[in-house]
Design a protein around this motif. Structure first.
Motif, PDB file in Angstrom:
ATOM      1  N   SER A 272      39.524  68.000 -37.365  1.00 58.77           N
ATOM      2  CA  SER A 272      38.176  68.108 -36.196  1.00 58.77           C
ATOM      3  C   SER A 272      38.161  69.747 -36.072  1.00 58.77           C
ATOM      4  O   SER A 272      36.858  70.246 -36.037  1.00 58.77           O
ATOM      5  CB  SER A 272      38.322  67.419 -34.831  1.00 58.77           C
ATOM      6  N   ALA A 273      39.325  70.336 -36.041  1.00 62.46           N
ATOM      7  CA  ALA A 273      39.197  71.941 -36.099  1.00 62.46           C
ATOM      8  C   ALA A 273      38.641  72.363 -37.407  1.00 62.46           C
ATOM      9  O   ALA A 273      38.019  73.391 -37.241  1.00 62.46           O
ATOM     10  CB  ALA A 273      40.818  72.376 -35.558  1.00 62.46           C
ATOM     11  N   LEU A 274      39.153  72.086 -38.321  1.00 68.04           N
ATOM     12  CA  LEU A 274      38.595  72.562 -39.755  1.00 68.04           C
ATOM     13  C   LEU A 274      37.117  72.197 -39.786  1.00 68.04           C
ATOM     14  O   LEU A 274      36.263  73.141 -40.456  1.00 68.04           O
ATOM     15  CB  LEU A 274      39.316  71.952 -40.891  1.00 68.04           C
ATOM     16  N   ALA A 275      36.524  71.146 -39.268  1.00 68.80           N
ATOM     17  CA  ALA A 275      35.225  70.464 -39.383  1.00 68.80           C
ATOM     18  C   ALA A 275      34.439  71.734 -38.388  1.00 68.80           C
ATOM     19  O   ALA A 275      33.504  72.247 -38.899  1.00 68.80           O
ATOM     20  CB  ALA A 275      34.948  69.198 -38.918  1.00 68.80           C
ATOM     21  N   MET A 276      34.857  72.011 -37.155  1.00 66.25           N
ATOM     22  CA  MET A 276      34.211  72.844 -36.383  1.00 66.25           C
ATOM     23  C   MET A 276      33.941  74.258 -37.085  1.00 66.25           C
ATOM     24  O   MET A 276      32.939  75.148 -36.888  1.00 66.25           O
ATOM     25  CB  MET A 276      34.815  73.096 -34.906  1.00 66.25           C
ATOM     26  N   HIS A 277      35.289  74.731 -37.660  1.00 64.38           N
ATOM     27  CA  HIS A 277      35.343  76.006 -38.412  1.00 64.38           C
ATOM     28  C   HIS A 277      34.186  76.113 -39.488  1.00 64.38           C
ATOM     29  O   HIS A 277      33.510  77.427 -39.414  1.00 64.38           O
ATOM     30  CB  HIS A 277      36.570  76.264 -38.976  1.00 64.38           C
ATOM     31  N   SER A 278      33.942  75.055 -40.115  1.00 63.44           N
ATOM     32  CA  SER A 278      32.912  75.005 -41.114  1.00 63.44           C
ATOM     33  C   SER A 278      31.683  74.742 -40.733  1.00 63.44           C
ATOM     34  O   SER A 278      30.797  75.601 -41.340  1.00 63.44           O
ATOM     35  CB  SER A 278      33.395  73.978 -42.060  1.00 63.44           C
TER      36      SER A 278
END
Length: 317
Positions: A272-278
Motif C-alpha cells: 500500500s505504501a508503494l501504491a501511494m508513492h506511485s
C-alpha cells in the motif's frame, strides 16, 4: 519473541457467531456478570448492516493524546470515508472500554457478514494481541489505525528519498521511538530501503537532532508531532493522525474484504505504501485524499501482494 508472535489465548473465547449479540450484548452473552461490570452495557449497539465495522476503543495510552479531534469524531470520519470511496457499507461504534479480552469477545460476536474491523484507540501491543486472537478463531480481519499510519509514513519516506535523488536500496533511514509504529522498520525494508536503524531521540536537543539528520538520509521522528525543522530529511507524524491514517484505508479495506485475509502483514502494508508513492504528484509529498485513482491503485497493489502470498488467505467459514 516479537509482538507479532505473541501466543494466542484461545481457551476462554467463544467461536465467532456462536452468540449473536442483541442490543445489550454484554449482559445477554454473560448473564452472570456482576453489577460493576454491567455499567459498560450502555454502549451503542454494534453495526448489523455493514461489511466493515469501525470500532473506537476508549484510549488507555497514546503518544498523541493532546489532539484536538477526539476519537469518536475520527471514527465517524473513517466510516464516512469508507462509504464514500468504496462500495463497502461501514458503521461506527464507540466503546466505553479498552481491555483486550472484552474487545476480542466483542469483535468475535459481530455478525458473520462483517468481514473487516478497523480498530482505533489501542496501543500497538494491545492491537497485536487482538489481531492474533481474532485471527486464531477465524474472526474478521482487524486493521488498526497505527498500521495505516505506518503505510503513509513509509510512502512519505520514499517520496523524501526521491526528492533528494537517493536510491532506496542505498538509503539509510533512522526511526526514533519505533514502538509507536512497530511494523515500520520491516515495512521500510519490504519497500526496498537499504538500511533501517532504530534510535532514541526522546531527550535530544535540537542540535542533537540536526547531527542525527546529517548521519542519515531520512530521520523518522515519532517522539513528537512538532513541525519538522527539515521536512525532506526529518519526517514527523501530523498533529492529527487522521490526515495520514485515512489515505490508504479505503484501498486496504477493498483488498482485504475482496481476498478474505486473516491479518494485515508488513508485506501488504508495504504494497500500500508503494501504491501511494506511485500516486503522489510531483508537487506533493503524499497523494491527495480526493485522488480518484488512489483507492484503485492501493487495492490493486495489495491484492497482487495477497495473491503472491497464499499463506494470508482465510479459510472459508
Amino acid at each position: 519473541m516479537t509482538d507479532r508472535h505473541l501466543p494466542c489465548r484461545r481457551e476462554r473465547l467463544p467461536a465467532r457467531g456462536e452468540n449473536t449479540p442483541p442490543q445489550d450484548h454484554m449482559t445477554a452473552d454473560h448473564p452472570d456478570l456482576d453489577a460493576p461490570t454491567r455499567q459498560h452495557t450502555t454502549n451503542p449497539t454494534l453495526p448489523a448492516g455493514g461489511k466493515v465495522a469501525v470500532i473506537t476503543a476508549d484510549p488507555m495510552w497514546s503518544p498523541l493524546r493532546r489532539l484536538h479531534r477526539n476519537r469518536r469524531t475520527w471514527g465517524e470520519g473513517y466510516a464516512a470515508l469508507i462509504r464514500y470511496r468504496t462500495a463497502l457499507r461501514a458503521e461506527h461504534t464507540a466503546l466505553s472500554f479498552n481491555d483486550v479480552p472484552r474487545l476480542v469477545e466483542t469483535i468475535l460476536a459481530l455478525p458473520d457478514h462483517v468481514e473487516t474491523v478497523f480498530l482505533i484507540g489501542l496501543p500497538p501491543y494491545g492491537t497485536v494481541i487482538v489481531q492474533h486472537e481474532v485471527a486464531a478463531l477465524h474472526g474478521p480481519l482487524v486493521i488498526a489505525d497505527n498500521e495505516t499510519l505506518t503505510a503513509s509514513l513509509a510512502a512519505l519516506t520514499l517520496t523524501a528519498l526521491d526528492r533528494q535523488g537517493v536510491w532506496p536500496w542505498m538509503a539509510t533511514v533512522y526511526i526514533s521511538q519505533s514502538r509507536h509504529t512497530p511494523l515500520l522498520d520491516e515495512v521500510l525494508t519490504q519497500c526496498g530501503i537499504g538500511t533501517v536503524t532504530d534510535i532514541d531521540t526522546t531527550n535530544s536537543a535540537r542540535e542533537d537532532t540536526r547531527r542525527l539528520i546529517e548521519q542519515c538520509d531520512v530521520l523518522i521522528d515519532l517522539s513528537t508531532t512538532e513541525k519538522s525543522i527539515s521536512p525532506l530529511r526529518c519526517i514527523r507524524p501530523p498533529a492529527d493522525p487522521f490526515e495520514y491514517s485515512s489515505l490508504p484505508l479505503a484501498g486496504l479495506l477493498s483488498a482485504g474484504c475482496g481476498h478474505r485475509i486473516t491479518m494485515m502483514t508488513p508485506d501488504l502494508i508495504a504494497a500500500s505504501a508503494l501504491a501511494m508513492h506511485s500516486c503522489t504528484a510531483a508537487h506533493r509529498f503524499l497523494p491527495d485524499i480526493t485522488d480518484h485513482t488512489l483507492v484503485r491503485t492501493v487495492s490493486e497493489h495489495v491484492g497482487a501482494a495477497i495473491t503472491a502470498s497464499t499463506l494470508h488467505t482465510k479459510r472459508q467459514r
